[in-house]
Design an enzyme around this catalytic site. Structure first.
Site, PDB file in Angstrom:
ATOM      1  N   HIS A 270       0.863  -1.191   0.000  1.00 50.19           N
ATOM      2  CA  HIS A 270       0.000   0.000   0.000  1.00 50.19           C
ATOM      3  C   HIS A 270       0.888   1.225   0.000  1.00 50.19           C
ATOM      4  O   HIS A 270       1.938   1.239   0.622  1.00 50.19           O
ATOM      5  CB  HIS A 270      -0.884   0.014   1.261  1.00 50.19           C
ATOM      6  CG  HIS A 270      -2.071   0.907   1.121  1.00 50.19           C
ATOM      7  ND1 HIS A 270      -2.018   2.251   1.399  1.00 50.19           N
ATOM      8  CD2 HIS A 270      -3.327   0.654   0.701  1.00 50.19           C
ATOM      9  CE1 HIS A 270      -3.204   2.786   1.171  1.00 50.19           C
ATOM     10  NE2 HIS A 270      -4.025   1.847   0.743  1.00 50.19           N
ATOM     11  N   ASP A 328      -7.876  -5.488  -0.221  1.00 50.94           N
ATOM     12  CA  ASP A 328      -8.269  -6.324  -1.366  1.00 50.94           C
ATOM     13  C   ASP A 328      -7.855  -7.780  -1.233  1.00 50.94           C
ATOM     14  O   ASP A 328      -8.216  -8.595  -2.080  1.00 50.94           O
ATOM     15  CB  ASP A 328      -7.649  -5.732  -2.643  1.00 50.94           C
ATOM     16  CG  ASP A 328      -8.203  -4.350  -2.914  1.00 50.94           C
ATOM     17  OD1 ASP A 328      -7.426  -3.383  -2.993  1.00 50.94           O
ATOM     18  OD2 ASP A 328      -9.439  -4.229  -2.973  1.00 50.94           O
TER      19      ASP A 328
HETATM   20  C1  SDX Z   1      -6.191   0.172  -2.914  1.00 55.89           C
HETATM   21  O1  SDX Z   1      -4.511   4.638  -1.867  1.00 55.89           O
HETATM   22  C2  SDX Z   1      -5.462   3.985  -1.295  1.00 55.89           C
HETATM   23  O2  SDX Z   1      -5.865   4.316  -0.197  1.00 55.89           O
HETATM   24  C3  SDX Z   1      -5.994   2.834  -2.100  1.00 55.89           C
HETATM   25  C4  SDX Z   1      -6.999   1.968  -1.362  1.00 55.89           C
HETATM   26  C5  SDX Z   1      -8.284   2.689  -1.096  1.00 55.89           C
HETATM   27  O3  SDX Z   1      -9.012   2.279  -0.173  1.00 55.89           O
HETATM   28  O4  SDX Z   1      -8.609   3.618  -1.893  1.00 55.89           O
HETATM   29  O5  SDX Z   1      -6.445   1.505  -0.145  1.00 55.89           O
HETATM   30  C6  SDX Z   1      -7.374   0.747  -2.213  1.00 55.89           C
HETATM   31  O6  SDX Z   1      -5.952   0.530  -4.032  1.00 55.89           O
HETATM   32  C7  SDX Z   1      -5.315  -0.812  -2.173  1.00 55.89           C
HETATM   33  C8  SDX Z   1      -4.098  -1.265  -3.028  1.00 55.89           C
HETATM   34  C9  SDX Z   1      -4.594  -2.289  -4.028  1.00 55.89           C
HETATM   35  N1  SDX Z   1      -3.546  -2.652  -4.990  1.00 55.89           N
HETATM   36  C10 SDX Z   1      -2.920  -3.828  -4.912  1.00 55.89           C
HETATM   37  O7  SDX Z   1      -3.093  -4.652  -4.021  1.00 55.89           O
HETATM   38  C11 SDX Z   1      -2.015  -4.102  -6.087  1.00 55.89           C
HETATM   39  C12 SDX Z   1      -0.708  -4.741  -5.571  1.00 55.89           C
HETATM   40  N2  SDX Z   1      -0.051  -3.727  -4.794  1.00 55.89           N
HETATM   41  C13 SDX Z   1       1.035  -2.993  -5.500  1.00 55.89           C
HETATM   42  O8  SDX Z   1       0.715  -2.725  -6.841  1.00 55.89           O
HETATM   43  C14 SDX Z   1       1.477  -1.813  -4.662  1.00 55.89           C
HETATM   44  O9  SDX Z   1       1.608  -2.219  -3.368  1.00 55.89           O
HETATM   45  C15 SDX Z   1       0.720  -0.517  -4.694  1.00 55.89           C
HETATM   46  C16 SDX Z   1       0.414  -0.053  -6.078  1.00 55.89           C
HETATM   47  C17 SDX Z   1      -0.547  -0.629  -3.925  1.00 55.89           C
HETATM   48  C18 SDX Z   1       1.635   0.485  -4.056  1.00 55.89           C
HETATM   49  O10 SDX Z   1       2.810   0.423  -4.833  1.00 55.89           O
HETATM   50  P1  SDX Z   1       3.999   1.406  -4.522  1.00 55.89           P
HETATM   51  O11 SDX Z   1       3.506   2.793  -4.519  1.00 55.89           O
HETATM   52  O12 SDX Z   1       5.150   1.052  -5.404  1.00 55.89           O
HETATM   53  O13 SDX Z   1       4.303   0.970  -3.052  1.00 55.89           O
HETATM   54  P2  SDX Z   1       5.592   1.224  -2.322  1.00 55.89           P
HETATM   55  O14 SDX Z   1       6.302   2.421  -2.858  1.00 55.89           O
HETATM   56  O15 SDX Z   1       5.281   1.173  -0.871  1.00 55.89           O
HETATM   57  O16 SDX Z   1       6.480  -0.060  -2.707  1.00 55.89           O
HETATM   58  C19 SDX Z   1       7.661  -0.265  -1.972  1.00 55.89           C
HETATM   59  C20 SDX Z   1       8.398  -1.382  -2.703  1.00 55.89           C
HETATM   60  C21 SDX Z   1       8.582  -1.133  -4.177  1.00 55.89           C
HETATM   61  O17 SDX Z   1       9.823  -1.764  -4.518  1.00 55.89           O
HETATM   62  P3  SDX Z   1      11.129  -0.823  -4.679  1.00 55.89           P
HETATM   63  O18 SDX Z   1      10.824   0.166  -5.765  1.00 55.89           O
HETATM   64  O19 SDX Z   1      11.360  -0.199  -3.319  1.00 55.89           O
HETATM   65  O20 SDX Z   1      12.233  -1.821  -5.070  1.00 55.89           O
HETATM   66  O21 SDX Z   1       7.660  -2.607  -2.593  1.00 55.89           O
HETATM   67  C22 SDX Z   1       7.378  -3.094  -3.903  1.00 55.89           C
HETATM   68  C23 SDX Z   1       7.491  -1.927  -4.844  1.00 55.89           C
HETATM   69  O22 SDX Z   1       7.858  -2.383  -6.112  1.00 55.89           O
HETATM   70  N3  SDX Z   1       6.016  -3.609  -3.867  1.00 55.89           N
HETATM   71  C24 SDX Z   1       5.677  -4.869  -4.116  1.00 55.89           C
HETATM   72  C25 SDX Z   1       4.296  -4.918  -3.923  1.00 55.89           C
HETATM   73  N4  SDX Z   1       3.850  -3.709  -3.586  1.00 55.89           N
HETATM   74  C26 SDX Z   1       4.920  -2.900  -3.556  1.00 55.89           C
HETATM   75  N5  SDX Z   1       6.396  -5.957  -4.474  1.00 55.89           N
HETATM   76  C27 SDX Z   1       5.692  -7.103  -4.657  1.00 55.89           C
HETATM   77  N6  SDX Z   1       4.356  -7.252  -4.495  1.00 55.89           N
HETATM   78  C28 SDX Z   1       3.631  -6.158  -4.134  1.00 55.89           C
HETATM   79  N7  SDX Z   1       2.318  -6.279  -3.967  1.00 55.89           N
END
Ligand code: SDX
Length: 394
Positions: A270, A328
């Site tokens: 998140h 989710d």
């Molecule tokens: C919702 O914003 C909200 O409030 C949204 C929401 C709401 O109620 O409106 O909460 C609803 O959208 C929840 C999120 C749903 N999406 C997913 O579950 C999709 C899978 N999650 C990822 O796509 C991701 O976690 C995001 C898009 C949600 C956030 O991605 P970010 O902005 O890249 O997160 P981050 O910067 O904290 O990531 C840190 C690291 C990154 O790696 P580095 O660049 O540091 O090397 O963690 C990695 C990311 O690539 N990472 C993951 C991951 N999520 C983040 N690696 C593997 N699996 C994952 N799920």
């Protein structure tokens, strides 16, 4: 001391706006709706009471609650001509495509609630949006499965009415299961608002130009559809089905950690929560309640989800990056058990989030200092250069 507080993120805030509606402490895994913890509201409240709280800032008195419920109930029907919209879609249209189209068209039918400068019209638009989303959503579902539309009833509460519109058929009496209706209501509460997430920011930006509320909500629905946002509940269930069994989990955890592999654990991570999403805990509990009520023992996908969570939360990649299950992760298993196909999962998210979108839109349009949103950029393109006629271009 009004008991109000401003959240100091401890760095030069990149806050896009001020709001009094929802507070998230991502490090502590705290979510408050108008100051009330999500755990207490989900446990003791109901969805329309939560709508009142988000819209007006206070929990309603008994009288206020009764009046609000009545006013929403008497707006659940949609203009009969909208019925024809559905016939214009292919049967295999994704329900989110139908939702985006129908909601965007509402301003063509309700001209008396599009003048955003009129407080009464703003209030009617808010009520209409909350009231009509279940009908639009249920009819999108019915259309996709080739069953006749079911009209709302005024003697049922919000979530029972919705389940009946989705699952009743003309050939037999539909009996609302109160345990499932309560679970549906709680799922709507969990999804109601979440500060300035991508779709809410979309609604605010659209609304800042003075666009009518129906068009703004349609913009929010379009944004929510993405798999990185509201589409994640559909993607998470598809992922659990792809994994299939606990013995394949390590392979998928390795893929999620591989920067060269686009695979991500859907329902994990998140932008704000760097701790367990408080909604995910409540969703997991609701999932168990729904499966127990339906007599479903050892749901294979729930087993995979719980094992996946256990292994990921002990894996240094996820621990170091503070990646936890989000709302989710368990919602898909629950919604599938309730009888919804995966294509309806984000529709249900949009149905619930409508109150958050409209509350945030209302807060923005009622702020006399608000101006049209106009994000700037860091330009990294070509420096100034003179035009060359085509004959001189190499
Ligand atoms: C919702 O914003 C909200 O409030 C949204 C929401 C709401 O109620 O409106 O909460 C609803 O959208 C929840 C999120 C749903 N999406 C997913 O579950 C999709 C899978 N999650 C990822 O796509 C991701 O976690 C995001 C898009 C949600 C956030 O991605 P970010 O902005 O890249 O997160 P981050 O910067 O904290 O990531 C840190 C690291 C990154 O790696 P580095 O660049 O540091 O090397 O963690 C990695 C990311 O690539 N990472 C993951 C991951 N999520 C983040 N690696 C593997 N699996 C994952 N799920």
């Amino acid at each position: 001391d009004t008991g109000m507080f401003t959240y100091d993120p401890g760095f030069t805030s990149t806050a896009s706006c001020e709001s009094k509606i929802t507070y998230i402490d991502g490090d502590a895994g705290v979510l408050l709706y108008r100051g009330y913890p999500i755990e207490q509201i989900a446990e003791q409240g109901d969805f329309l009471e939560t709508c009142y709280l988000l819209l007006y800032g206070e929990l309603p008195t008994f009288q206020q609650h009764q009046e609000f419920v009545k006013s929403v109930t008497y707006h659940t029907m949609i203009h009969e001509q909208m019925n024809r919209f559905y016939a214009g879609f292919r049967r295999d249209a994704h329900p989110m495509a139908i939702m985006t189209g129908c909601v965007g068209a509402l301003s063509a039918f309700y001209h008396d609630s599009t003048d955003i400068s009129d407080p009464h019209q703003r209030m009617i638009a808010s009520i209409r949006m909350i009231a009509k989303m279940p009908t639009i959503a249920a009819w999108a579902f019915k259309y996709s499965i080739g069953q006749p539309f079911v009209y709302p009833r005024n003697d049922l509460d919000f979530s029972a009415n919705f389940l009946r519109m989705c699952f009743s058929v003309p050939c037999e009496e539909y009996k609302v299961n109160p345990v499932l209706a309560r679970a549906m209501d709680r799922i709507f509460i969990l999804h109601a608002d979440h500060e300035q997430n991508a779709s809410t920011s979309t609604v605010r930006l659209a609304g800042s130009s003075g666009a009518n509320p129906f068009a703004c909500i349609a913009a929010g629905i379009a944004c929510l559809w993405g798999p990185a946002h509201g589409g994640a509940n559909e993607a998470a269930l598809n992922m659990l089905e792809q994994i299939g069994s606990a013995d394949r989990i390590p392979e998928f955890i390795d893929r999620a950690k591989d920067k060269n592999d686009p695979f991500r654990l859907m329902g994990f991570g998140h932008r704000v929560y760097k701790n367990y999403d408080p909604r995910a805990r409540i969703m997991q509990k609701t999932c168990h309640e729904v499966l127990a009520e339906l007599g479903i023992k050892d749901d294979p996908l729930l087993e995979v989800a719980m094992e996946l969570e256990k292994l990921a939360l002990h894996d240094e990649y996820f621990v170091e990056k503070k990646l936890y299950p989000n709302i989710d992760f368990y919602s898909g298993i629950t919604l599938r058990a309730l009888g919804f196909p995966t294509t309806m999962f984000t529709v249900l998210f949009a149905l619930a989030r409508t109150v958050g979108w409209i509350a945030q839109w209302k807060e923005m349009v009622e702020d006399p200092s608000q101006k049209i949103g106009r994000p700037r950029q860091l330009y990294t393109g070509a420096k100034r250069r003179d035009y060359l006629p085509s004959a001189q271009r190499g």
